[in-house]
Design an enzyme around this catalytic site. Sequence first.
Site, PDB file in Angstrom:
ATOM      1  N   ASN A   9     -14.821  16.920 -15.281  1.00  0.00           N
ATOM      2  CA  ASN A   9     -14.392  16.193 -14.084  1.00  0.00           C
ATOM      3  C   ASN A   9     -13.519  17.135 -13.265  1.00  0.00           C
ATOM      4  OD1 ASN A   9     -13.285  14.498 -12.199  1.00  0.00           O
ATOM      5  ND2 ASN A   9     -12.190  13.198 -13.662  1.00  0.00           N
ATOM      6  N   TRP A  10     -14.060  17.585 -12.153  1.00  0.00           N
ATOM      7  CA  TRP A  10     -13.342  18.576 -11.339  1.00  0.00           C
ATOM      8  C   TRP A  10     -12.298  17.944 -10.415  1.00  0.00           C
ATOM      9  CZ3 TRP A  10     -17.692  22.537  -9.539  1.00  0.00           C
ATOM     10  CH2 TRP A  10     -18.156  23.217 -10.671  1.00  0.00           C
ATOM     11  N   LYS A  11     -12.231  16.630 -10.399  1.00  0.00           N
ATOM     12  CA  LYS A  11     -11.222  15.919  -9.595  1.00  0.00           C
ATOM     13  C   LYS A  11     -11.215  16.464  -8.160  1.00  0.00           C
ATOM     14  CE  LYS A  11      -8.854  14.751 -13.829  1.00  0.00           C
ATOM     15  NZ  LYS A  11      -7.608  14.450 -14.530  1.00  0.00           N
ATOM     16  N   HIS A  96     -11.887   5.725 -13.517  1.00  0.00           N
ATOM     17  CA  HIS A  96     -10.942   6.737 -14.026  1.00  0.00           C
ATOM     18  C   HIS A  96      -9.510   6.209 -13.853  1.00  0.00           C
ATOM     19  CE1 HIS A  96      -8.711  10.438 -14.507  1.00  0.00           C
ATOM     20  NE2 HIS A  96      -9.770  10.918 -15.123  1.00  0.00           N
ATOM     21  N   GLU A  98      -6.940   7.584 -12.843  1.00  0.00           N
ATOM     22  CA  GLU A  98      -6.292   7.966 -11.576  1.00  0.00           C
ATOM     23  C   GLU A  98      -6.692   7.005 -10.462  1.00  0.00           C
ATOM     24  OE1 GLU A  98      -7.530  12.060 -11.739  1.00  0.00           O
ATOM     25  OE2 GLU A  98      -6.148  12.377 -13.401  1.00  0.00           O
ATOM     26  N   GLU A 168      -9.840   7.635 -22.358  1.00  0.00           N
ATOM     27  CA  GLU A 168      -8.892   8.630 -21.864  1.00  0.00           C
ATOM     28  C   GLU A 168      -7.494   8.019 -21.879  1.00  0.00           C
ATOM     29  OE1 GLU A 168     -11.017  11.778 -19.264  1.00  0.00           O
ATOM     30  OE2 GLU A 168     -10.337  10.172 -17.973  1.00  0.00           O
ATOM     31  N   GLY A 174      -3.853  15.631 -18.456  1.00  0.00           N
ATOM     32  CA  GLY A 174      -3.138  16.652 -17.704  1.00  0.00           C
ATOM     33  C   GLY A 174      -1.766  16.971 -18.258  1.00  0.00           C
ATOM     34  N   SER A 214      -6.603  16.307 -22.058  1.00  0.00           N
ATOM     35  CA  SER A 214      -6.184  17.626 -22.558  1.00  0.00           C
ATOM     36  C   SER A 214      -7.153  18.208 -23.593  1.00  0.00           C
ATOM     37  CB  SER A 214      -4.757  17.560 -23.108  1.00  0.00           C
ATOM     38  OG  SER A 214      -3.848  17.237 -22.067  1.00  0.00           O
ATOM     39  N   GLY A 235     -10.930  17.584 -17.949  1.00  0.00           N
ATOM     40  CA  GLY A 235     -10.391  17.813 -16.619  1.00  0.00           C
ATOM     41  C   GLY A 235     -10.089  19.286 -16.410  1.00  0.00           C
ATOM     42  N   GLY A 236      -8.822  19.644 -16.557  1.00  0.00           N
ATOM     43  CA  GLY A 236      -8.349  20.997 -16.239  1.00  0.00           C
ATOM     44  C   GLY A 236      -9.184  22.122 -16.831  1.00  0.00           C
TER      45      GLY A 236
END
Length: 253
Positions: A9-11, A96, A98, A168, A174, A214, A235-236
């Site tokens: 997921n590149w957000k 998600h 977020e 998640e 993150g 993470s 993610g990251g």
Amino acid sequence: MRKPVIAGNWKMYKSVAESVETALALKPLVANANHCEVVIAPVFTSLKTVADRLEGSNVKVAGQDCSTEMEYGAHTGEVTASQLRDVGCAFVIIGHSERRQFYCETDTFVSRKAQAALIAGLKVIMCVGETLEQREEGNAEAVVSGQLDGGLSGLTASDVARIIIAYEPVWAIGTGRTATPEQAQEMHAFIRRVFAQRQGEEAANGLRILYGGSVKPDNIAGLMKQPDIDGALVGGASLKADSFAEIVNYNRG
Ligand code: 13P
């Protein structure tokens, strides 16, 4: 057997050029990854270009969200699931944390988006997960089962077969503080039990449940050893081709 899914997921990161650069760097690094489905979710504005450049490869493209609306209409800022299909998406991420936290997304929205996406022929990655406060209060399971019931309401058995759940925990996103494989396994097993009660054993046995929060090259193998962890939503560590490829090609020995 449940085929694992490793999704990135590149957000809200990367220009079109940067997205293409990462996608093209990733393609050869995961070309032999037949053990899992590989998915990346670039920002909306990069989807078409990235999907075109990945055509014919084993890397599939996902939207990060879609509208509750199925038909074209006056909904400024929204994108329908069929428009995601039109630009080459095979998947969409829905619910998600977020979006739930910062954009007031409710379970009702999540379920309507899932229905719209399934009707458009997309596979759905539906996210659930508790906050740190909810976990510390002992409410993690209640929160997650509530999100599952809300998100899956109104879906038929054949709809549900095209749903992937991503667990998640918000406190692990993150933060570098990943759930331990045992903590993740415990919640994944719980999700499968809830799913079995609602949809039957067979559907529950086929349900793929991804872990997100993470995930890194050095913790993926331990997570994937757990019997109820069927992949990851990253993610990251998915923003760089080499680290995401390491996660995709985790040690299965
Ligand atoms: P991180 O891997 O950066 O913790 O993000 C997880 C996530 O939110 C994926 O959807």
